[in-house]
Design an enzyme around this catalytic site. Structure first.
Site, PDB file in Angstrom:
ATOM      1  CD  GLN A  30       1.639  82.635  44.648  1.00 44.01           C
ATOM      2  OE1 GLN A  30       2.360  82.778  43.651  1.00 44.01           O
ATOM      3  NE2 GLN A  30       1.706  83.465  45.689  1.00 44.01           N
ATOM      4  CG  ASP A  66      -3.350  69.730  36.686  1.00 40.16           C
ATOM      5  OD1 ASP A  66      -3.253  70.028  37.886  1.00 40.16           O
ATOM      6  OD2 ASP A  66      -3.289  68.565  36.272  1.00 40.16           O
ATOM      7  N   GLY A  70       3.206  71.721  37.933  1.00 37.22           N
ATOM      8  CA  GLY A  70       4.150  70.629  38.153  1.00 37.22           C
ATOM      9  C   GLY A  70       5.498  70.890  37.515  1.00 37.22           C
ATOM     10  NE  ARG A  74       8.207  67.825  35.972  1.00 33.77           N
ATOM     11  CZ  ARG A  74       6.884  67.761  35.901  1.00 33.77           C
ATOM     12  NH1 ARG A  74       6.187  67.215  36.883  1.00 33.77           N
ATOM     13  NH2 ARG A  74       6.239  68.246  34.855  1.00 33.77           N
ATOM     14  CB  THR A  80       6.100  70.593  49.045  1.00 33.81           C
ATOM     15  OG1 THR A  80       4.833  71.165  48.664  1.00 33.81           O
ATOM     16  CG2 THR A  80       7.193  71.657  48.939  1.00 33.81           C
ATOM     17  CG  ASP A  87      -1.802  69.083  41.069  1.00 30.28           C
ATOM     18  OD1 ASP A  87      -2.151  70.093  40.427  1.00 30.28           O
ATOM     19  OD2 ASP A  87      -1.590  67.981  40.517  1.00 30.28           O
ATOM     20  CG  ASP A  91      -5.870  67.521  39.356  1.00 33.18           C
ATOM     21  OD1 ASP A  91      -5.867  68.696  38.944  1.00 33.18           O
ATOM     22  OD2 ASP A  91      -4.876  66.765  39.258  1.00 33.18           O
TER      23      ASP A  91
END
EC number: 2.7.8.-
Length: 219
Positions: A30, A66, A70, A74, A80, A87, A91
Site C-alpha cells: 500500500q 520508497d 522496505g 523488514r 515478498t 516496488d 520506481d
C-alpha cells in the site's frame, strides 16, 4: 552509490515512521502504491506548469516513502517477491514520469535548446537502462552492487536542479541534467563492465522454450 551508504543515516528518520505505519496496519505494498501515485501526480501536475519549488519539495517527500515500505517489510519479517517486483515497477514508472515531465517543461515553458532536451531524454532512457542492467545481471547470477548514478542520485540532483531553477538560479537545471546524462551513461557502461568481469559471465544460457538447443550436427 548513495543506495549503499545512505541507508543507515536515513533509518533514524525512517524507522519511527515505519513503526507508525505498522501500528496503523498499512502494508508495504500500500505504501509503495501510494508513494508512486503521489510522486507521479505531483511530477505531472506541477513540473509542466512551472511550479518547480513545490514540485521539488513534494516529489522528494513522496519519493522518500520508497524507503519506508522496505523498512516496514523488514520489520514484519521480510518482504515478498511480489512486493519487490511491485516496488521496482513503481520506481521505473516514477522515474519515467519525473524526467518525462521535466522534458515537457523544457520544451514548452523553458524554451530550452535542443541539446538540453536531448540530455533530459538521455536521463529518462538511462534511468530505465541502469536498473534493467542490474536486474538482468542479478537474474544471471552476477553481483551488481553499486554504480555512480543510482536512483537516489537521480532524484537528488534532478530535484535540486528544479528547486534552484524555481528560485531563479540560472542554469541550475542545465547543469543538473548534463551531469546526470553524463553520469548515467557512465553507469550503464560501468555495470556492463561489472557484468562482463563476473566469473559467471562466459557461462552459456539455456535455449528459449521451443528453440533448438544443439546445432552441432547441423550441416
Amino acid at each position: 552509490m548513495l543506495g549503499l551508504h545512505g541507508r543507515k543515516p536515513a533509518q533514524v528518520i525512517v524507522e519511527p515512521v515505519a513503526k507508525l505505519m505498522i501500528k496503523l496496519k498499512v502494508t508495504p505494498n500500500q505504501l509503495t502504491l501510494v508513494s508512486a501515485g503521489l510522486t507521479v501526480g505531483v511530477a505531472l501536475l506541477l513540473i509542466p506548469t512551472g511550479h518547480l519549488i513545490w514540485a521539488a519539495v513534494l516529489t522528494g517527500l513522496f519519493a522518500a516513502f520508497d524507503m519506508i515500505d522496505g523498512t516496514v517489510a523488514r520489520m514484519q519479517g521480510g518482504g515478498t517477491k511480489f512486493g519487490a517486483t511491485l516496488d521496482a515497477t513503481c520506481d521505473r514508472i516514477t522515474d519515467g514520469a519525473l524526467f518525462g515531465a521535466i522534458t515537457w517543461w523544457l520544451v514548452y515553458s523553458y524554451d530550452a535548446p535542443q541539446a538540453l532536451v536531448a540530455a533530459s531524454l538521455v536521463c529518462l532512457v538511462a534511468s530505465q537502462v541502469i536498473s534493467y542492467v542490474k536486474a538482468r545481471g542479478e537474474a544471471s547470477g552476477f553481483t551488481m552492487d553499486g554504480g555512480l548514478v543510482e536512483r537516489p542520485e537521480r532524484l537528488i540532483v534532478s530535484l535540486v536542479g528544479l528547486g534552484l531553477t524555481g528560485m531563479g538560479v540560472p542554469y541550475a537545471i542545465d547543469v543538473a541534467l548534463w551531469a546526470l546524462a553524463a553520469g548515467s551513461i557512465y553507469t550503464v557502461v560501468q555495470r556492463l563492465v561489472m557484468a562482463g568481469k563476473s566469473p559467471l559471465a562466459k557461462e552459456f544460457t539455456k535455449a528459449p522454450a521451443g528453440a533448438k538447443a544443439d546445432y552441432s550436427n547441423t550441416k
